[in-house]
Scaffold this active site. Sequence first.
Site, PDB file in Angstrom:
ATOM      1  N   ASN A  97       0.824  -1.197   0.047  1.00  6.63           N
ATOM      2  CA  ASN A  97       0.046  -0.007  -0.109  1.00  6.63           C
ATOM      3  C   ASN A  97       0.921   1.357  -0.022  1.00  6.63           C
ATOM      4  OD1 ASN A  97      -1.729   1.960   0.518  1.00  6.63           O
ATOM      5  ND2 ASN A  97      -2.801   1.104   2.148  1.00  6.63           N
TER       6      ASN A  97
ATOM      7  N   ARG B 274      -2.560  -2.072  -3.565  1.00  9.97           N
ATOM      8  CA  ARG B 274      -4.004  -1.328  -3.515  1.00  9.97           C
ATOM      9  C   ARG B 274      -3.706  -0.088  -4.290  1.00  9.97           C
ATOM     10  NH1 ARG B 274      -5.239   3.203   1.380  1.00  9.97           N
ATOM     11  NH2 ARG B 274      -7.226   3.272   0.636  1.00  9.97           N
TER      12      ARG B 274
ATOM     13  N   HIS C 112     -12.808   2.808   0.063  1.00 12.23           N
ATOM     14  CA  HIS C 112     -12.647   1.802   1.138  1.00 12.23           C
ATOM     15  C   HIS C 112     -13.393   0.561   0.653  1.00 12.23           C
ATOM     16  CE1 HIS C 112     -12.208   5.282   4.320  1.00 12.23           C
ATOM     17  NE2 HIS C 112     -11.036   4.697   4.059  1.00 12.23           N
TER      18      HIS C 112
ATOM     19  N   HIS D  40     -17.208   1.937   8.024  1.00 11.89           N
ATOM     20  CA  HIS D  40     -15.780   1.985   8.282  1.00 11.89           C
ATOM     21  C   HIS D  40     -14.926   3.229   9.014  1.00 11.89           C
ATOM     22  CE1 HIS D  40     -11.428   0.709   6.616  1.00 11.89           C
ATOM     23  NE2 HIS D  40     -11.247   2.186   7.081  1.00 11.89           N
ATOM     24  N   LEU D  41     -14.748   3.239   9.911  1.00  7.24           N
ATOM     25  CA  LEU D  41     -14.460   4.382  10.623  1.00  7.24           C
ATOM     26  C   LEU D  41     -13.073   4.428  11.223  1.00  7.24           C
ATOM     27  CD1 LEU D  41     -17.464   4.692  13.281  1.00  7.24           C
ATOM     28  CD2 LEU D  41     -17.445   5.418  10.838  1.00  7.24           C
TER      29      LEU D  41
ATOM     30  N   ARG E  83     -10.580  15.225   7.550  1.00  8.41           N
ATOM     31  CA  ARG E  83     -11.751  15.702   6.435  1.00  8.41           C
ATOM     32  C   ARG E  83     -12.704  16.135   6.837  1.00  8.41           C
ATOM     33  NH1 ARG E  83     -10.577  10.566   3.419  1.00  8.41           N
ATOM     34  NH2 ARG E  83      -8.200  10.532   2.840  1.00  8.41           N
TER      35      ARG E  83
ATOM     36  N   ASP F  63      -6.960  12.400  16.464  1.00  7.19           N
ATOM     37  CA  ASP F  63      -7.258  10.934  16.858  1.00  7.19           C
ATOM     38  C   ASP F  63      -8.348  10.941  18.147  1.00  7.19           C
ATOM     39  OD1 ASP F  63      -6.683   8.659  18.712  1.00  7.19           O
ATOM     40  OD2 ASP F  63      -4.986   8.462  17.553  1.00  7.19           O
TER      41      ASP F  63
ATOM     42  N   ARG G  50      -8.896   9.149  20.551  1.00  9.20           N
ATOM     43  CA  ARG G  50      -8.130   9.231  21.639  1.00  9.20           C
ATOM     44  C   ARG G  50      -8.187  10.302  22.488  1.00  9.20           C
ATOM     45  NH1 ARG G  50      -4.331   4.566  19.758  1.00  9.20           N
ATOM     46  NH2 ARG G  50      -4.483   5.873  18.125  1.00  9.20           N
TER      47      ARG G  50
ATOM     48  N   GLU H  58      -7.823  -5.598   5.379  1.00  9.08           N
ATOM     49  CA  GLU H  58      -7.811  -5.198   3.915  1.00  9.08           C
ATOM     50  C   GLU H  58      -6.556  -5.830   3.346  1.00  9.08           C
ATOM     51  OE1 GLU H  58      -8.198  -0.927   5.539  1.00  9.08           O
ATOM     52  OE2 GLU H  58      -8.935  -0.577   3.308  1.00  9.08           O
TER      53      GLU H  58
HETATM   54  P1  ADP Z   1      -6.407   4.440   9.138  1.00 11.19           P
HETATM   55  O1  ADP Z   1      -7.705   4.956   8.572  1.00 11.19           O
HETATM   56  O2  ADP Z   1      -5.343   5.630   8.932  1.00 11.19           O
HETATM   57  O3  ADP Z   1      -6.090   2.840   8.187  1.00 11.19           O
HETATM   58  P2  ADP Z   1      -7.293   3.071  11.441  1.00 11.19           P
HETATM   59  O4  ADP Z   1      -8.404   2.610  10.784  1.00 11.19           O
HETATM   60  O5  ADP Z   1      -6.070   2.540  12.309  1.00 11.19           O
HETATM   61  O6  ADP Z   1      -6.345   4.055  10.277  1.00 11.19           O
HETATM   62  O7  ADP Z   1      -7.739   4.320  12.408  1.00 11.19           O
HETATM   63  C1  ADP Z   1      -6.952   5.180  12.953  1.00 11.19           C
HETATM   64  C2  ADP Z   1      -7.888   5.884  14.109  1.00 11.19           C
HETATM   65  O8  ADP Z   1      -8.458   4.934  14.969  1.00 11.19           O
HETATM   66  C3  ADP Z   1      -7.162   6.927  14.763  1.00 11.19           C
HETATM   67  O9  ADP Z   1      -6.899   8.062  14.227  1.00 11.19           O
HETATM   68  C4  ADP Z   1      -7.997   6.928  15.977  1.00 11.19           C
HETATM   69  O10 ADP Z   1      -8.872   8.142  16.027  1.00 11.19           O
HETATM   70  C5  ADP Z   1      -8.874   5.709  16.167  1.00 11.19           C
HETATM   71  N1  ADP Z   1      -8.415   4.854  17.176  1.00 11.19           N
HETATM   72  C6  ADP Z   1      -7.445   3.955  17.462  1.00 11.19           C
HETATM   73  N2  ADP Z   1      -7.536   3.337  18.638  1.00 11.19           N
HETATM   74  C7  ADP Z   1      -8.216   4.033  19.307  1.00 11.19           C
HETATM   75  C8  ADP Z   1      -9.026   3.796  20.804  1.00 11.19           C
HETATM   76  N3  ADP Z   1      -8.416   3.048  21.594  1.00 11.19           N
HETATM   77  N4  ADP Z   1     -10.317   4.640  21.035  1.00 11.19           N
HETATM   78  C9  ADP Z   1     -10.771   5.510  20.187  1.00 11.19           C
HETATM   79  N5  ADP Z   1     -10.210   5.534  18.755  1.00 11.19           N
HETATM   80  C10 ADP Z   1      -8.992   4.789  18.578  1.00 11.19           C
END
Ligand code: ADP
Length: 398
Positions: A9, A91, A180, A208-209, A241, A282, A284, A384
């Site tokens: 990727n 990808r 996605h 997908h979040l 975004r 993030d 968190r 993925e």
């Molecule tokens: P990407 O979209 O870059 O592939 P991921 O699917 O791994 O990334 O998602 C990353 C996001 O997941 C982080 O930016 C954060 O917002 C969220 N995340 C990761 N761990 C946690 C957690 N323990 N609690 C809440 N949100 C989390």
Amino acid sequence: MNQLVLVVNSGSSSIKYQLVDVGTGDALAGGLVERIGEGGEGSLRHDGPAGRTERTQPVPDHEAGVRAVLDLFEEVGPSLTAGGLTAVGHRVVQGGDRFTEPVLVDDQVEAAIADLSPLAPLHNPPNLAGIRAARHAFPDLPHVAVFDTAFHHTLPDAARTYAIDREVARAHGIRRYGFHGTSHAYVARRTAELLGKDPADVNLIVAHLGNGASITAVRGGESVETSMGLTPLEGLVMGTRSGDVDPAVIFHLQRVAGMSTDDIDALLNRRSGMLGLAGANDLRDIHDAIEAGDGDARLALDVYCHRLKHYIGAYYAILGTVDAIAFTAGVGENDDVVRELSLAGLDRLGITVDPDRNAGRKKADTVVSPDGAEVTVLVVPTNEELEIARQAVAVASA
Ligand code: ADP
């Protein structure tokens, strides 16, 4: 026999990779090269049977990045030359109208991916750079391109069409493509499996979040509506975004704030979403800030969950009946508050969450709705890389 696939990727300044055993579904190794072509040292992280290896070295371009990855595999294992790779899976974000399925890469496919770059200027060029470098490194292996848009080629015309002048839209390929797709396809199939049903027999909503986020309505195994559009900017609130805004915001910023097209592109793609609202992308960090009494962070979370609920309601209406709602990716798998708030108050639709089942991060497939609920709510960790590897093997052995 083991079927090993190297999944690549390739982003603008990074290469993420994983060595997948398609037979067992296991990742045998994986890693990340970052800060490619940024002038200073690039950084490399490789996780393999010998544990984690980290180093920095100059990585001027993707060619050098792929070479550095291969060197790491040979040095610390597992060896790719000895291990018998079946294929390399790549990808690719935008497949346009041309690619509705994964394809074996040849020079014509490379040219077509380049031709699609105007539709995905941030993604297709680095995807292609990774393909070229990997084909150079492994000229005798099949290379398979797996497109983020492909799963959404089943979007009905009513869902994929923007209500703008049809000649302009046709001339410039302006329609909703969706992204996605690899993740939505994987999670939809897995969700049907967990329900003990044939994918053809179920209606699903898949959220997908991750840092990027999209939600898809899946009827009988096919994507019939999805929140991302021409580009990954449309739809849900994301890490950086904006998701949906009135398009007139753009003209307003041009006229009133004197911003250029590139300024606004950067604003909406990189400085909006949770980062724009609360100063952190993030979730968190958003929760930590809310704990500390930060009102902006509270509002950001509310906007995020409100938009998500808006789409869940819309997709319920599109599907008519819903068998399950599946949450996946970083936020979907880990954030119980987002799952709870986005589904709160939907009991009349048969959607409820059991607080005990929902609590905490989920590392494995987990049902979080109560027994007997009309709509099963689940967390299904996405994979993925495995999906790309499976599709690569299917194409390579066809
Ligand atoms: P990407 O979209 O870059 O592939 P991921 O699917 O791994 O990334 O998602 C990353 C996001 O997941 C982080 O930016 C954060 O917002 C969220 N995340 C990761 N761990 C946690 C957690 N323990 N609690 C809440 N949100 C989390």
